[in-house]
Motif scaffolding. Structure first.
Motif, short mmCIF file in Angstrom:
data_model
loop_
_atom_site.label_atom_id
_atom_site.label_comp_id
_atom_site.label_asym_id
_atom_site.label_seq_id
_atom_site.Cartn_x
_atom_site.Cartn_y
_atom_site.Cartn_z
N SER A 298 27.62 57.79 40.01
CA SER A 298 25.98 57.61 39.59
C SER A 298 25.31 58.23 40.74
O SER A 298 23.76 58.83 40.40
CB SER A 298 25.86 56.25 39.52
N CYS A 299 25.71 58.47 42.05
CA CYS A 299 24.94 58.95 43.13
C CYS A 299 24.88 60.55 43.23
O CYS A 299 24.50 61.22 44.01
CB CYS A 299 25.28 58.67 44.25
N GLY A 300 25.74 61.12 42.23
CA GLY A 300 25.76 62.70 41.97
C GLY A 300 27.06 63.23 42.85
O GLY A 300 27.40 64.19 42.64
N VAL A 301 27.74 62.37 43.69
CA VAL A 301 29.13 62.71 44.09
C VAL A 301 30.27 62.85 43.10
O VAL A 301 30.12 61.88 42.26
CB VAL A 301 29.53 61.65 45.29
N THR A 302 31.14 63.73 43.18
CA THR A 302 32.22 64.05 42.34
C THR A 302 33.46 63.93 43.23
O THR A 302 33.62 64.40 44.31
CB THR A 302 32.24 65.15 41.74
N VAL A 303 34.39 62.93 42.91
CA VAL A 303 35.55 62.66 43.62
C VAL A 303 36.84 63.35 42.68
O VAL A 303 36.67 63.30 41.57
CB VAL A 303 35.67 61.31 43.73
N TRP A 304 37.71 63.57 43.40
CA TRP A 304 38.77 64.31 42.79
C TRP A 304 40.03 63.46 43.43
O TRP A 304 40.18 62.96 44.29
CB TRP A 304 38.99 65.68 43.39
N GLY A 305 40.90 63.45 42.31
CA GLY A 305 42.34 62.69 42.46
C GLY A 305 43.13 62.65 41.11
O GLY A 305 42.82 63.36 40.45
N HIS A 306 43.95 61.59 41.36
CA HIS A 306 44.63 61.10 40.13
C HIS A 306 44.97 59.56 40.02
O HIS A 306 44.80 59.08 41.43
CB HIS A 306 45.86 61.83 39.99
#
Length: 354
Positions: A298-306
């Motif tokens: 929601s804050c605009g941060v994109t996280v990557w993972g699985h």
């Protein structure tokens, strides 16, 4: 999306209130997500939940929290579909070495294997397999299939018609069973050997292994639980991981998964061109890269993972694009009520604390 799918729908998957304070001495502060961790026990009904957060690239270890003794810092556990990120990394390394191209078809390496019922390996590229846009049926969706080899898994899948037309995102464990066979054909070694040589040993992931036919977990480890039809927890610690194979057999630890993702996103395992390909979600219409997927908060941060779901365990790793801020959490059961709402809150708490 992989968060909604049990990896093994066949033999493997039928699917306190006090927060522990076992942080590492080097970083005694409370991570923002830690206060939300008990919800996985109170609302979700998990026996135990634990997380390990590395908030800065310079952090030596991280902050560990657990809701109880069921998961310890050094415990080995089954990491399920996070195996796919390791396999994808090996394939992209082979692409950098020009031993294969992502535009190559599966049939180039495995002639005639993918045929019948509308399936055609001559029309499926390695990129499509990596991004889950091949259309291949997921063999774990067939309750009668109990394949103990990748070839058997692919044959079980091709006894069904494609799930979608090629080019449309549809998560399928069959894609990575095929990729495991491709790695073996290209290198002359099975994918597990290549993962050990290229990733596990160079990064000193001492708690990470690919068990093959071994049904038990290496020490130290806790127990893992599944829920039966009546909702009761049953022990699922020991299982035959060959059904999961390249789609999900990995065993690891919280610390090793953080270290791997930091190295991967930090550019230590892939050159810039291949790292860019890993994170390119165009083929999967924004849903998935190549063995890794994004989640925009929601804050605009994109996280990557699985994530990884296998009998007795659910684990999720999420990291910022540079790999500097990483969270891995685990619960010791594979089926968790309210998981769809609990996990996003945990990630929001950690990566959007303001």
């Amino acid at each position: 999306m992989p968060t909604a799918r049990a990896l093994l729908a066949t033999l493997l998957v039928t699917s306190l209130l006090g927060l522990g304070t076992a942080s590492l001495p080097s970083e005694p502060h409370l991570t923002p997500a830690a206060s939300y961790l008990p919800r996985f026990v109170v609302r979700g009904g998990a026996p135990t939940a634990a997380l390990l957060v590395r908030a800065t690239a310079s952090a030596r270890h991280g902050v560990y929290r657990s809701t109880g003794p069921g998961i310890r810092y050094a415990d080995r556990f089954r990491a399920g579909s996070i195996t796919k990120t390791f396999v994808a990394t090996v394939v992209l390394q082979l692409a950098h070495e020009r031993r294969l191209r992502l535009s190559d078809t599966a049939d180039r390496f495995l002639p005639g294997l993918i045929r019948g019922h509308g399936n055609d390996g001559r029309r499926i590229t390695l990129r499509a397999l990596l991004s889950h846009t091949s259309g291949l049926y997921d063999y774990t969706d067939d309750p009668s299939a109990h394949p103990l080899s990748a070839t058997a898994a692919v044959r079980a899948a091709t006894s069904h018609r494609p799930t979608t037309r090629p080019g449309t995102f549809a998560y399928s464990n069959t894609d990575y069973a095929v990729l495991g066979l491709v790695v073996q054909r290209v290198t002359g070694h099975d994918y597990a050997t290549e993962i050990r040589r290229r990733i596990i040993r160079p990064l000193h992931l001492t708690g990470t292994s690919l068990p093959g036919a071994r049904t038990t977990l290496p020490a130290p480890h806790g127990r893992g639980y599944s829920r039966d039809a009546a909702g009761r927890l049953t022990d699922a610690t020991d299982l035959d991981p060959r059904i999961a194979g390249a789609a999900g057999e990995l065993i690891s630890t919280l610390a090793d998964l953080n270290r791997f993702h930091a190295a991967l996103l930090g550019g230590r395992l892939l050159p810039p061109a291949q790292l860019s390909a890993l994170l390119n979600t165009t083929a999967a219409q924004g849903h998935y890269g190549l063995g890794i997927y994004p989640e925009r908060l929601s804050c605009g941060v994109t996280v990557w993972g699985h994530n990884g779901r296998i009998a007795g365990s659910y684990v999720r790793t999420a990291a910022t694009r540079d790999g500097g801020h990483i969270l891995t959490y685990r619960i010791d059961t594979d089926i968790l009520p309210h998981a769809g709402s609990l996990e996003p809150v945990l990630l929001e708490a950690e990566f959007c604390p303001d």
